[in-house]
Design a protein around this motif. Structure first.
Motif, PDB file in Angstrom:
ATOM      1  N   ILE A   1       0.874  -1.172   0.000  1.00 56.17           N
ATOM      2  CA  ILE A   1       0.000   0.000   0.000  1.00 56.17           C
ATOM      3  C   ILE A   1       0.912   1.223   0.000  1.00 56.17           C
ATOM      4  N   ILE A   2       0.674   2.158  -0.907  1.00 56.49           N
ATOM      5  CA  ILE A   2       1.539   3.326  -1.073  1.00 56.49           C
ATOM      6  C   ILE A   2       0.834   4.553  -0.513  1.00 56.49           C
ATOM      7  N   PHE A   3       1.563   5.307   0.313  1.00 50.68           N
ATOM      8  CA  PHE A   3       1.038   6.520   0.932  1.00 50.68           C
ATOM      9  C   PHE A   3       1.712   7.734   0.299  1.00 50.68           C
ATOM     10  N   LEU A   4       0.903   8.655  -0.204  1.00 50.57           N
ATOM     11  CA  LEU A   4       1.394   9.911  -0.769  1.00 50.57           C
ATOM     12  C   LEU A   4       0.882  11.055   0.090  1.00 50.57           C
TER      13      LEU A   4
ATOM     14  N   LYS B   1       2.441  -4.259   3.490  1.00 51.81           N
ATOM     15  CA  LYS B   1       3.740  -3.604   3.308  1.00 51.81           C
ATOM     16  C   LYS B   1       3.435  -2.144   3.005  1.00 51.81           C
ATOM     17  N   ARG B   2       3.776  -1.275   3.980  1.00 47.27           N
ATOM     18  CA  ARG B   2       3.486   0.145   3.838  1.00 47.27           C
ATOM     19  C   ARG B   2       4.664   0.866   3.216  1.00 47.27           C
ATOM     20  N   ILE B   3       4.374   1.648   2.167  1.00 45.12           N
ATOM     21  CA  ILE B   3       5.406   2.380   1.435  1.00 45.12           C
ATOM     22  C   ILE B   3       5.063   3.867   1.522  1.00 45.12           C
ATOM     23  N   TYR B   4       5.920   4.617   2.213  1.00 41.29           N
ATOM     24  CA  TYR B   4       5.728   6.058   2.401  1.00 41.29           C
ATOM     25  C   TYR B   4       6.698   6.794   1.492  1.00 41.29           C
TER      26      TYR B   4
ATOM     27  N   LEU C   1       3.609  13.698 -11.387  1.00 45.99           N
ATOM     28  CA  LEU C   1       2.825  12.475 -11.531  1.00 45.99           C
ATOM     29  C   LEU C   1       3.581  11.434 -12.353  1.00 45.99           C
ATOM     30  N   ALA C   2       4.213  11.861 -13.431  1.00 43.44           N
ATOM     31  CA  ALA C   2       4.974  10.921 -14.267  1.00 43.44           C
ATOM     32  C   ALA C   2       6.090  10.257 -13.459  1.00 43.44           C
ATOM     33  N   VAL C   3       6.779  11.026 -12.613  1.00 41.40           N
ATOM     34  CA  VAL C   3       7.846  10.468 -11.786  1.00 41.40           C
ATOM     35  C   VAL C   3       7.268   9.487 -10.766  1.00 41.40           C
ATOM     36  N   ILE C   4       6.168   9.843 -10.130  1.00 37.20           N
ATOM     37  CA  ILE C   4       5.555   8.959  -9.137  1.00 37.20           C
ATOM     38  C   ILE C   4       5.082   7.661  -9.792  1.00 37.20           C
ATOM     39  N   LEU C   5       4.525   7.743 -10.978  1.00 36.05           N
ATOM     40  CA  LEU C   5       4.106   6.521 -11.679  1.00 36.05           C
ATOM     41  C   LEU C   5       5.303   5.629 -12.003  1.00 36.05           C
ATOM     42  N   LYS C   6       6.426   6.235 -12.427  1.00 30.42           N
ATOM     43  CA  LYS C   6       7.644   5.449 -12.661  1.00 30.42           C
ATOM     44  C   LYS C   6       8.144   4.822 -11.363  1.00 30.42           C
ATOM     45  N   PHE C   7       8.083   5.580 -10.286  1.00 33.93           N
ATOM     46  CA  PHE C   7       8.485   5.068  -8.977  1.00 33.93           C
ATOM     47  C   PHE C   7       7.633   3.850  -8.608  1.00 33.93           C
ATOM     48  N   ILE C   8       6.321   3.977  -8.732  1.00 32.29           N
ATOM     49  CA  ILE C   8       5.417   2.874  -8.384  1.00 32.29           C
ATOM     50  C   ILE C   8       5.720   1.654  -9.240  1.00 32.29           C
ATOM     51  N   ASP C   9       5.896   1.852 -10.545  1.00 29.41           N
ATOM     52  CA  ASP C   9       6.252   0.727 -11.416  1.00 29.41           C
ATOM     53  C   ASP C   9       7.543   0.063 -10.952  1.00 29.41           C
TER      54      ASP C   9
END
Length: 90
Positions: A21-24, A49-52, A74-82
């Motif tokens: 689970i990703i927290f923004l 698994k918590r991801i901050y 947003l593009a960077v965060i999407l790459k990070f999540i991938d």
């Protein structure tokens, strides 16, 4: 921890095991604001698994000169999540 992407570096921390689970956080804060609120809720909830994440330009994630809009962030965060989820699933 740092996630090195091709055009940015994102700071994050992970806790626990299980389903990710990703927290923004909101603007002008850092990941600590989310961690301080949510971690107490997970003391009795196993299997997560918590991801901050520190957004670019906040906390320990540096804003790059080419980042001009929320679409760039947003593009960077999407790459990070991938990147994080692909390494997590391997």
């Amino acid at each position: 921890m740092k996630c090195e992407l091709s055009n940015a570096s994102i700071h994050y921390e992970m806790y626990g095991e299980g389903r990710p689970i990703i927290f923004l956080h909101a603007l002008s804060l850092d990941f600590q604001s989310m961690k301080n609120v949510f971690e107490p809720l997970f003391t009795s909830r196993l299997g997560w698994k918590r991801i901050y994440v520190d957004l670019p330009g906040m906390g320990e994630s540096k804003a790059e000169n080419w980042m001009k809009s929320s679409d760039d962030i947003l593009a960077v965060i999407l790459k990070f999540i991938d990147s994080i989820l692909c390494s997590y699933l391997q």
